[in-house]
Design a protein around this motif. Structure first.
Motif, short mmCIF file in Angstrom:
data_model
loop_
_atom_site.label_atom_id
_atom_site.label_comp_id
_atom_site.label_asym_id
_atom_site.label_seq_id
_atom_site.Cartn_x
_atom_site.Cartn_y
_atom_site.Cartn_z
N LEU A 27 36.47 46.50 24.45
CA LEU A 27 37.33 45.48 25.05
C LEU A 27 37.76 44.54 23.93
N ALA A 28 39.05 44.34 23.78
CA ALA A 28 39.60 43.42 22.78
C ALA A 28 40.92 42.90 23.32
N LYS A 29 41.47 41.90 22.65
CA LYS A 29 42.77 41.37 23.08
C LYS A 29 43.76 42.52 23.15
N GLU A 140 39.16 32.51 26.17
CA GLU A 140 40.12 32.45 25.08
C GLU A 140 39.80 33.53 24.04
N GLY A 141 40.80 33.90 23.27
CA GLY A 141 40.60 34.85 22.17
C GLY A 141 40.75 36.30 22.57
N ILE A 142 40.31 36.66 23.76
CA ILE A 142 40.45 38.05 24.21
C ILE A 142 41.39 38.17 25.40
N ASP A 143 41.92 37.05 25.85
CA ASP A 143 42.85 37.00 26.98
C ASP A 143 42.27 37.69 28.21
N ALA A 144 41.10 37.23 28.59
CA ALA A 144 40.40 37.79 29.75
C ALA A 144 40.08 36.68 30.73
N ALA A 174 24.20 33.21 35.83
CA ALA A 174 25.21 33.59 36.82
C ALA A 174 25.91 34.85 36.34
N LYS A 175 25.87 35.89 37.16
CA LYS A 175 26.43 37.20 36.79
C LYS A 175 27.93 37.24 37.07
N ILE A 176 28.63 37.95 36.21
CA ILE A 176 30.06 38.16 36.41
C ILE A 176 30.25 39.06 37.62
N GLN A 177 31.14 38.66 38.51
CA GLN A 177 31.44 39.45 39.70
C GLN A 177 32.59 40.42 39.42
N HIS A 178 33.67 39.92 38.81
CA HIS A 178 34.83 40.74 38.46
C HIS A 178 35.29 40.35 37.06
N PHE A 179 35.84 41.32 36.32
CA PHE A 179 36.24 41.11 34.93
C PHE A 179 37.64 41.70 34.75
N TRP A 180 38.59 40.89 34.29
CA TRP A 180 39.96 41.33 34.07
C TRP A 180 40.39 41.06 32.64
N MET A 181 41.22 41.95 32.12
CA MET A 181 41.86 41.76 30.82
C MET A 181 43.36 41.70 31.06
N ASN A 182 44.02 40.68 30.50
CA ASN A 182 45.48 40.57 30.57
C ASN A 182 46.09 41.24 29.36
N PHE A 183 47.24 41.85 29.55
CA PHE A 183 47.98 42.44 28.44
C PHE A 183 49.25 41.65 28.22
N THR A 184 49.52 41.27 26.98
CA THR A 184 50.72 40.54 26.63
C THR A 184 51.55 41.41 25.68
N LEU A 185 52.79 41.65 26.07
CA LEU A 185 53.69 42.41 25.21
C LEU A 185 54.24 41.51 24.12
N ASP A 186 54.66 42.09 23.01
CA ASP A 186 55.15 41.31 21.87
C ASP A 186 56.29 40.37 22.27
#
Length: 189
Positions: A27-29, A140-144, A174-186
């Motif tokens: 998982l990365a930006k 921040e940093g990974i856009d999640a 506190a455990k993470i319930q859901h995890f999302w990554m956003n994608f940003t186009l150039d």
């Protein structure tokens, strides 16, 4: 000399296999494993040829057609849910990915099975939003962003969505319930 060459080839092969396995779950930006911000819908079947790709044709509450793609591994475990930018467009990129499987991790070890402590020890926390049932935290940093169920918060913070919740009020475990990554186009930057 020939023996040294064979050892070198074997070492390179092992190293590249472990890197490939790592990248498959990194998982990365703008990256969730093999999928990145430029990946198009039509490429998913080839990327996950040994896994199952399920196309979900649903209507959301605003009667908008939603065509998410769910990816399952060979054991039937859900890996991720991909949300295309445009409906019914095989050349569309993805705007967001819900990361489900615990094998997915950032270089710092953050993944869907992590805790709030894993977030604040390794990343800058952006906005914290209080909703009816959960707390949404942008990273921040990974856009999640992640959600944490409010049942894990102190009792005085569990009801209502108008209370401002600060990072210091969220328990370390506190455990993470859901995890999302956003994608940003150039062109969106």
């Amino acid at each position: 000399m020939k023996y040294t060459f064979l050892i070198l080839v074997a070492f390179i092969g092992l190293t590249s296999c472990s890197d490939a396995k790592k990248d498959k779950f990194l998982l990365a930006k703008n990256q969730v494993g093999l999928v990145n911000a430029n990946t198009q819908v039509h490429e998913i079947d080839a990327l996950f040829e040994s896994d199952s790709v399920v196309r979900m044709n649903l209507e959301d509450r605003f009667r908008t057609q939603v065509q998410d793609l769910e990816i399952y591994n060979t054991e039937g475990e859900k890996l991720m849910v991909l949300e295309p930018r445009k409906e019914k467009d095989s050349t569309a990129n993805f705007k967001q990915v819900q990361v489900v499987h615990a094998n997915f991790k950032t270089e710092k070890g953050l993944g869907p099975d992590s805790t709030f402590k894993d977030i604040y020890e390794n990343y800058e926390i952006g906005k914290i939003q209080n909703t009816f049932m959960s707390v949404l935290i942008s990273i921040e940093g990974i856009d999640a962003f992640v959600s944490i169920n409010k049942k894990q918060l102190p009792e005085q913070l569990r009801t209502g969505s108008e209370i401002e919740i600060r990072a210091s009020q969220i328990p370390d475990d506190a455990k993470i319930q859901h995890f999302w990554m956003n994608f940003t186009l150039d062109e969106e930057k």
